[in-house]
Design a protein around this motif. Structure first.
Motif, PDB file in Angstrom:
ATOM      1  N   THR A 548      46.879  41.863  43.710  1.00 43.81           N
ATOM      2  CA  THR A 548      46.724  42.888  44.728  1.00 43.81           C
ATOM      3  C   THR A 548      46.450  42.209  46.057  1.00 43.81           C
ATOM      4  N   VAL A 554      49.403  47.427  43.651  1.00 44.99           N
ATOM      5  CA  VAL A 554      49.179  46.375  42.653  1.00 44.99           C
ATOM      6  C   VAL A 554      50.541  45.968  42.114  1.00 44.99           C
ATOM      7  N   VAL A 579      40.852  43.354  40.155  1.00 46.50           N
ATOM      8  CA  VAL A 579      41.637  43.707  38.970  1.00 46.50           C
ATOM      9  C   VAL A 579      41.084  42.958  37.768  1.00 46.50           C
ATOM     10  N   THR A 592      41.845  48.594  37.909  1.00 48.00           N
ATOM     11  CA  THR A 592      41.783  48.256  39.336  1.00 48.00           C
ATOM     12  C   THR A 592      40.683  49.059  40.020  1.00 48.00           C
TER      13      THR A 592
END
Length: 664
Positions: A548, A554, A579, A592
């Motif tokens: 990310t 992401v 993450v 996330t």
């Protein structure tokens, strides 16, 4: 019996212990009490590693069933970089239990260290204060917490002694221990009182000492004219001296501090007992306890608040060691009032706790910080000793030292609610420093390559270096290609070979062959800003990286081809900060966290979000980790709102959450 026969018997006994420690089946299925008692007997390299792996999460699995213990040991073996040991743990059969639900191919080692000896659990909130003493010949630790309780721990037996001491009506901020024919503890709290406890009986001695008009934030003990006294500092800006035998204040208030007193320590200077106090405005003062007057001028030079003070003797002179809000540690000569050497730098945030000890004849300071680490400093050379001790997941608030079974240990308390014990003897540096980077090292990961432990480091100099930890030598040339600082490093297995995955502020992710030192495939370049976070996983037996950046998306990358997998994972409405990966019901998932205050779970096989956002945090969510609790996969997140929350990933769609810490 002859000495030779005795030593031979001890050798056979040690060999038997070592053999058991290399048996994953014994470690998984044996009584945890027996295993923990045997860990200190580890001598060989494999045995020491197995002991470190077992200790890493012993506070979680010692009371769990063998199936849960198997999974946690496999995970911790991977965190230490030994995937072979992780696989052997996962393959251990458990009586009346099914086979392991998942194996571990990769895990970060950022929160493990072989110096960890034990973790005590019981406090339900942050541990603000720790002190040590010897009671009836046994080393103990006394801890105070935001849960309003004081607990006493037997450091050798690794268990709590008696019931918690409960009289304070608010957070217990500070702790000191003094011995005067009996061991007593002195505590101060948010309720503004100072209390004295008999550690042998667990009973409070006398009435609370009342005089502060706000919470008591600091306490130290000393001997004044043959009498044990306590020196306390409060948010009311006052410093008070108490006769512990009589339960009465001595003399007048020690005044002069412009703000709240954050820390107090005692010492003897030129034969006279003194107290050293610090405040949030960076001032450090020395007080003559006999006259109640300030000694000399302020100790000035700090550029931030001073939240921690300890005293010691080095080379025959009394010194004070102070920790500040800017992350530095300073040593002061109490006789002259001058700083000794340059500030000790390394912590990246406020230093909350300082203790001193002697290790192998050298005076050291042990410091704890808001950066969650503990560091050891040689006060003679001004150098850090070894690597930071990591494992606490929140601010380290308190540090004390003790001797357990002939070993010098540090005992630390943290806002994560745990108390941890660290072996300081093994914290010594091995060989010379590994030098070569020309800028700060921002990322380190360890792994075993062809049977040898190596470290892979990334730096602001934009290079990655590989180090043979057995020889202390760099392996090959630096890995170059990034054009800006390397922010993180991870390892994975691609087509049977070990690779390193790095991400950088240049917005790229690179994959490196650890055997040849060459980049694999092309740059992974779809992000438009610096890559903030990265994790690795296996999807359909193929290794992937999940990344990310400064945006809200992401991305998933196939590490074998260097190509993105599917479309970006979108849904967050602000920057994704962290993450982590896990396996849920046989499916690889990524969890996330974002500045939009939500936590999201994604199925890596389909690229779809699992259920709705997990909500509950009231501010940006900064960090996430995954683990197993009672055999169930969970995510643990922390946020700007000061809470730590645990989420059941098997019911992620329903947002099942258990907040486990709401410290400030």
């Amino acid at each position: 019996m002859s000495d030779d026969l005795q030593s031979g018997g001890r050798g056979r006994e040690a060999a038997a212990v070592d053999k058991r420690l290399t048996d994953p089946e014994w470690l998984v299925n044996a009584d945890p009490g027996r295993v923990l008692a045997a860990l200190d007997g580890a001598t060989g390299r494999e045995e020491v590693l197995a002991a470190a792996v077992y200790r890493a999460s012993a506070h979680l699995h010692r009371d769990a069933d063998a199936g849960v213990r198997r999974q946690l040991l496999a995970l911790d073996a991977a965190r230490y970089g030994d995937r072979g040991l992780a696989a052997r743990f996962a393959a251990v059969p458990v009586e009346d239990g099914p086979a392991a639900r998942w194996g571990v191919d990769w895990a970060t080692g950022g929160l493990v260290t072989p110096q960890l000896r034990h973790t005590f659990t019981g406090h339900t909130d942050g541990v603000r204060a720790v002190a040590t003493a010897v009671v009836d010949g046994r080393p103990i630790a006394v801890t105070g917490s935001d849960d309003d309780l004081v607990r006493v721990w037997d450091l050798a037996a690794r268990q709590q002694i008696g019931k918690p001491l409960e009289c304070h009506s608010g957070w217990v901020y500070v702790m000191a221990v003094v011995v005067d024919n009996r061991s007593i503890a002195v505590t101060g709290g948010e309720d503004g009182t100072v209390r004295v406890w008999d550690l042998a009986t667990g009973q409070q001695i006398g009435q609370p000492l009342i005089g502060h008009t706000d919470r008591v934030q600091a306490v130290a003990t000393a001997v004044l004219e043959g009498r044990p006294v306590a020196v306390t500092g409060g948010r009311d800006g006052a410093v008070r001296v108490w006769d512990l035998a009589a339960g009465q204040p001595i003399g007048k208030l020690l005044t002069g501090d412009a703000g709240a007193v954050l820390a107090v320590a005692s010492a003897v200077v030129d034969g006279r007992p003194v107290a050293v106090t610090s405040t949030g405005d960076g001032a450090v003062r020395v007080w003559d306890l006999t006259t109640g007057r300030q000694v000399g001028e302020l100790l000035t030079g700090h550029t931030g608040g001073v939240g921690a003070v300890a005293t010691a003797m080095t080379e025959g002179r009394p010194v004070a060691v102070t920790g500040t809000s800017n992350g530095t540690v300073q040593v002061w000569d109490l006789a002259t009032g001058q700083p000794v050497g340059e500030p000790l730098t390394g912590h990246t945030s406020w230093v909350e706790a300082v203790a001193t000890a002697v290790v192998d004849g050298q005076l050291v300071a042990v410091t704890g910080s808001h950066d969650n680490t503990i560091r050891v400093w040689d006060l003679t050379t001004g150098q850090q000793v070894g690597e930071p001790l990591t494992g606490h997941t929140r601010t380290v608030l308190a540090v004390a030292t003790a001797v357990v079974d002939g070993r010098l240990v540090a005992v630390t308390g943290s806002w994560d609610g745990t108390v941890r014990v660290w072996d300081l003897a093994t914290g010594q540096p091995i060989g010379e420093p590994l030098t070569g980077h020309t800028g700060p090292v921002l990322a380190v990961v360890t792994v075993v390559v062809e049977g040898r432990p190596v470290a892979v480091t990334g730096s602001t100099d934009a290079t990655i270096r590989v180090w043979d930890l057995a020889t202390g030598q760099q392996v090959g040339e630096p890995l170059t290609g990034h054009t800006r600082p390397v922010l993180a490093v991870a390892t994975a297995v691609v087509d049977g070979g070990l690779v390193a995955v790095t991400h950088s502020a240049d917005a790229t992710v690179r994959v490196w062959d650890m055997t040849t030192g060459q980049p694999i495939n092309k740059l992974l370049t779809a992000h438009t800003g610096p890559v903030w976070a990265m994790a690795a996983a296996m999807v359909d037996r193929r290794p992937v990286a999940v990344t990310t950046s400064a945006g809200a998306t992401v991305r998933v990358w196939d590490l074998a081809t260097g190509q993105p997998v599917g479309e970006p994972l979108t849904g967050h409405t602000a920057q994704v900060n962290a993450v982590a990966t896990a396996v849920v019901d046989g499916h690889p998932v990524v969890v996330t966290t974002s500045a939009d205050a939500t936590v999201r779970v994604w199925d890596l096989s389909t690229g779809q979000q699992v259920g709705g956002p997990l909500t509950g945090h009231t501010g940006a969510v900064w960090a996430v980790a995954t683990t197993a609790v009672d055999g169930l996969p969970v995510a643990v997140t922390s946020g700007w709102d000061g809470t730590l929350r645990m989420w059941d990933l098997t019911s992620a769609g329903s947002g099942n959450v258990c907040p486990v810490d709401d410290g400030a």
